[in-house]
Scaffold this motif. Structure first.
Motif, PDB file in Angstrom:
ATOM      1  N   ASP A 151       0.031 -17.051   4.858  1.00  0.00           N
ATOM      2  CA  ASP A 151       0.853 -15.964   5.389  1.00  0.00           C
ATOM      3  C   ASP A 151       0.644 -14.698   4.565  1.00  0.00           C
ATOM      4  OD1 ASP A 151       1.894 -17.451   7.421  1.00  0.00           O
ATOM      5  OD2 ASP A 151       3.819 -17.858   6.439  1.00  0.00           O
ATOM      6  N   ALA A 152       0.357 -13.619   5.252  1.00  0.00           N
ATOM      7  CA  ALA A 152       0.185 -12.305   4.625  1.00  0.00           C
ATOM      8  C   ALA A 152       0.971 -11.309   5.465  1.00  0.00           C
ATOM      9  CB  ALA A 152      -1.289 -11.934   4.547  1.00  0.00           C
ATOM     10  N   PRO A 153       2.285 -11.199   5.240  1.00  0.00           N
ATOM     11  CA  PRO A 153       3.125 -10.385   6.125  1.00  0.00           C
ATOM     12  C   PRO A 153       2.702  -8.920   6.195  1.00  0.00           C
ATOM     13  CG  PRO A 153       4.461 -11.770   4.687  1.00  0.00           C
ATOM     14  CD  PRO A 153       3.063 -11.863   4.181  1.00  0.00           C
ATOM     15  N   GLY A 154       2.246  -8.352   5.077  1.00  0.00           N
ATOM     16  CA  GLY A 154       1.770  -6.972   5.083  1.00  0.00           C
ATOM     17  C   GLY A 154       2.794  -5.981   5.600  1.00  0.00           C
ATOM     18  N   ALA A 155       4.051  -6.140   5.183  1.00  0.00           N
ATOM     19  CA  ALA A 155       5.101  -5.271   5.709  1.00  0.00           C
ATOM     20  C   ALA A 155       4.903  -3.825   5.271  1.00  0.00           C
ATOM     21  CB  ALA A 155       6.470  -5.789   5.258  1.00  0.00           C
ATOM     22  N   ASP A 156       4.739  -3.618   3.968  1.00  0.00           N
ATOM     23  CA  ASP A 156       4.557  -2.254   3.464  1.00  0.00           C
ATOM     24  C   ASP A 156       3.092  -1.856   3.433  1.00  0.00           C
ATOM     25  OD1 ASP A 156       5.466   0.178   2.458  1.00  0.00           O
ATOM     26  OD2 ASP A 156       5.392  -0.482   0.376  1.00  0.00           O
ATOM     27  N   ASP A 157       2.215  -2.804   3.088  1.00  0.00           N
ATOM     28  CA  ASP A 157       0.776  -2.551   2.985  1.00  0.00           C
ATOM     29  C   ASP A 157       0.044  -3.333   4.074  1.00  0.00           C
ATOM     30  OD1 ASP A 157      -1.752  -1.878   2.129  1.00  0.00           O
ATOM     31  OD2 ASP A 157      -1.730  -3.212   0.391  1.00  0.00           O
ATOM     32  N   ASP A 158      -0.200  -2.760   5.241  1.00  0.00           N
ATOM     33  CA  ASP A 158       0.207  -1.418   5.574  1.00  0.00           C
ATOM     34  C   ASP A 158       0.873  -1.421   6.943  1.00  0.00           C
ATOM     35  OD1 ASP A 158       0.423   1.413   5.405  1.00  0.00           O
ATOM     36  OD2 ASP A 158      -1.445   1.648   6.489  1.00  0.00           O
ATOM     37  N   GLY A 159       1.774  -2.425   7.137  1.00  0.00           N
ATOM     38  CA  GLY A 159       2.555  -2.380   8.358  1.00  0.00           C
ATOM     39  C   GLY A 159       3.355  -1.105   8.466  1.00  0.00           C
ATOM     40  N   SER A 160       3.802  -0.575   7.312  1.00  0.00           N
ATOM     41  CA  SER A 160       4.577   0.661   7.321  1.00  0.00           C
ATOM     42  C   SER A 160       3.763   1.822   7.878  1.00  0.00           C
ATOM     43  CB  SER A 160       5.077   0.985   5.909  1.00  0.00           C
ATOM     44  OG  SER A 160       3.995   1.213   5.017  1.00  0.00           O
ATOM     45  N   ASP A 213      -7.517  14.500   8.710  1.00  0.00           N
ATOM     46  CA  ASP A 213      -7.043  13.121   8.866  1.00  0.00           C
ATOM     47  C   ASP A 213      -5.883  12.924   7.918  1.00  0.00           C
ATOM     48  OD1 ASP A 213      -6.876  10.254   9.324  1.00  0.00           O
ATOM     49  OD2 ASP A 213      -7.842  10.045   7.359  1.00  0.00           O
ATOM     50  N   LEU A 214      -4.763  12.452   8.450  1.00  0.00           N
ATOM     51  CA  LEU A 214      -3.590  12.109   7.640  1.00  0.00           C
ATOM     52  C   LEU A 214      -3.501  10.595   7.579  1.00  0.00           C
ATOM     53  CD1 LEU A 214      -0.943  14.606   9.135  1.00  0.00           C
ATOM     54  CD2 LEU A 214      -2.770  15.058   7.478  1.00  0.00           C
ATOM     55  N   ASN A 215      -3.876  10.021   6.455  1.00  0.00           N
ATOM     56  CA  ASN A 215      -3.870   8.575   6.312  1.00  0.00           C
ATOM     57  C   ASN A 215      -2.572   8.119   5.662  1.00  0.00           C
ATOM     58  OD1 ASN A 215      -4.934   5.899   6.354  1.00  0.00           O
ATOM     59  ND2 ASN A 215      -5.458   6.098   4.187  1.00  0.00           N
ATOM     60  N   ASN A 216      -1.942   7.106   6.250  1.00  0.00           N
ATOM     61  CA  ASN A 216      -0.673   6.581   5.759  1.00  0.00           C
ATOM     62  C   ASN A 216      -0.865   5.139   5.316  1.00  0.00           C
ATOM     63  OD1 ASN A 216       1.916   8.485   6.654  1.00  0.00           O
ATOM     64  ND2 ASN A 216       0.033   8.865   7.793  1.00  0.00           N
ATOM     65  N   ASP A 217      -0.737   4.901   4.026  1.00  0.00           N
ATOM     66  CA  ASP A 217      -0.999   3.577   3.463  1.00  0.00           C
ATOM     67  C   ASP A 217       0.025   3.305   2.361  1.00  0.00           C
ATOM     68  OD1 ASP A 217      -2.095   1.204   2.670  1.00  0.00           O
ATOM     69  OD2 ASP A 217      -4.137   1.966   2.446  1.00  0.00           O
TER      70      ASP A 217
END
Length: 467
Positions: A151-160, A213-217
């Protein structure tokens, strides 16, 4: 804020002295629509999106692509369906595409991995060949980057970041713009920044005029590993000098300045205007391409000559990044949903949306910007500065900007109307950094362009040719 009052007041006094009698009427510089955009960002919608993404178990780029419930394939198809629903709600205003490329490298199987981005394009009405891009990466990982099963939920990195992209698309799809806006949900970032390469190369192959490009990570957490809680600040990283700079251009920059005025750096400054429309909010510029020794999908845009920046939360918690989900020594490791602050994430999304909307409503940044001293006959120098630039399509006028060479922000300016040449009286070329921005009839302003190759927004303006 108090520390900036004195320079601003001094610059304002200088402006009043320099332009007494200059009657070019400026368009409005307050835009209530930006406040409307900020207020439309919905924390509940962001939470719903992120809950769905975490529900796919893992979104590793190497994970299952066939299942409808688990893995990167299911996640990509859901994002695609979400873009299509947003497009349906706006009468078909989004074109959804899925560019892909096979990559091999240290973090891929020997036969490579197919990296697919899910991209929605909102075509501009009058300047559709000019593009503003927003990116976030869909893939997630655990400690072992080759582990596609855990399991790799990736909520903040980078689900956000993905949630911010989708929410920005939902909100901005309700408006019409001059330029085109691209919402790109990338894969393959954790395996080698591959998703950014896919969309940047697609832009190059299709001859997009990418303005930014505005990258959000990693943009959703307000509680740092250091114990600091800060829900009022977001960092924006930007390269200081252009990646495609030639040796000749580097010599010019070293002599005359421009180390802190690349187009990417002035896109970062452009994002600062969100502070005017989001209460108790600070956009913190960081003079680096990315965090120290690390990278993101904006790098691929920089490498092809496109302006690009990265947004990241102000205080990271590294127990939530690239970790197996577990409790060890009383510490909860893993990138889970509880680590995301949704009202904070809404502010980050609003910051992006305001910048994208402003650039898309404004004319393109002017090209051919140059400055020179204006000496009297027989003298080697003068106390006035001459500006020249080429016109931008759709510009009703231009605003000259200047600041002290040690100041981070543009804090003095003057609107000059629809001209391409201007003599700035009693402002010495030696003491200030200068720039020019194009302004629409409604007062929407482009990013500032620093003179010469150091500040040029497109490679053909700087002598390097197309990327």
């Amino acid at each position: 804020m108090r520390l900036r009052v004195l320079p601003v007041l001094l610059s304002s006094l200088l402006t009043a002295v320099a332009f007494a009698g200059d009657m070019a009427p400026p368009p409005p510089d307050e835009h209530p629509v930006f406040g409307e955009i900020a207020e439309a960002m919905d924390p509940a919608q962001l939470q719903s999106t992120l809950s769905t993404l975490v529900g796919f178990g893992t979104r590793s780029t190497l994970s299952d692509t066939k299942s409808d419930k688990r893995g990167i394939g299911a996640a990509r198809r859901w994002v695609q369906s979400r873009f299509k629903q947003i497009s349906k709600d706006c009468g078909g205003c989004l074109e959804v595409i899925t560019p892909s490329q096979v990559f091999t490298g240290e973090r891929t199987p020997k036969d490579g991995v197919d990296v697919m981005d899910i991209v929605a394009i909102q075509r501009g009405a009058t300047d559709p060949d000019r593009y503003l891009v927003m990116t976030g990466h869909l893939d997630s990982r655990v400690r072992d980057v080759m582990d596609a099963k855990s399991d790799a939920p990736g909520a903040d990195d980078d689900g956000s970041g993905v949630a911010a992209v989708l929410e920005t698309a939902r909100v901005l799809s309700k408006y019409k713009f001059a330029a085109s806006i691209v919402y790109s949900v990338d894969s393959g970032e954790e395996q080698g920044l591959y998703g950014g390469k896919v969309i940047a190369q697609y832009a190059h192959n299709h001859q997009w005029q990418v303005e930014a490009d505005l990258n959000n990570d990693i943009v959703g957490n307000s509680h740092g590993q250091n114990g600091v809680t800060d829900n009022t600040t977001v960092r924006v990283f930007s390269e200081g000098t252009r990646a495609l700079e030639t040796p000749k251009e580097a010599n010019e920059r070293r002599y005359h300045g421009g180390e802190v005025d690349s187009p990417s750096r002035n896109v970062a400054r452009y994002a600062l205007q969100a502070e005017r429309y989001i209460p108790n909010w600070h956009v913190m510029m960081v003079y680096r391409t990315d965090r120290y020794g690390r990278g993101g999908d904006q790098v691929a845009f920089n490498e092809l000559g496109y302006p690009a920046v990265r947004f990241t939360e102000s205080h990271e918690d590294f127990t939530h990044q690239h970790q197996d989900v577990r409790v060890e020594g009383g510490i909860h490791y893993g990138d889970v949903l509880s680590g995301v602050d949704f009202p904070y994430l809404a502010k980050v999304a609003a910051t992006n949306a305001i910048a994208l909307a402003g650039m898309a409503w404004a004319p393109a940044p002017p090209s051919g910007v140059s400055i020179a001293s204006d000496p009297a006959p027989g003298l080697s120098g003068g106390t006035d500065t001459v500006f020249d630039w080429k016109p931008s399509a759709g510009a009703a006028g231009y605003r000259l900007h200047w600041r002290a060479t040690i100041d981070p922000r543009w804090n003095a300016g003057h609107y000059v109307g629809p001209v391409q040449h201007y003599l700035l009286k009693d402002v010495s070329i030696d003491d200030w950094f200068f720039g020019v921005a194009a302004v629409s009839q409604d007062g929407f302003e482009s990013p500032v362009v620093f003179p010469g190759a150091a500040g040029a927004f497109t490679p053909d303006q700087s002598g390097t040719g197309k990327p």
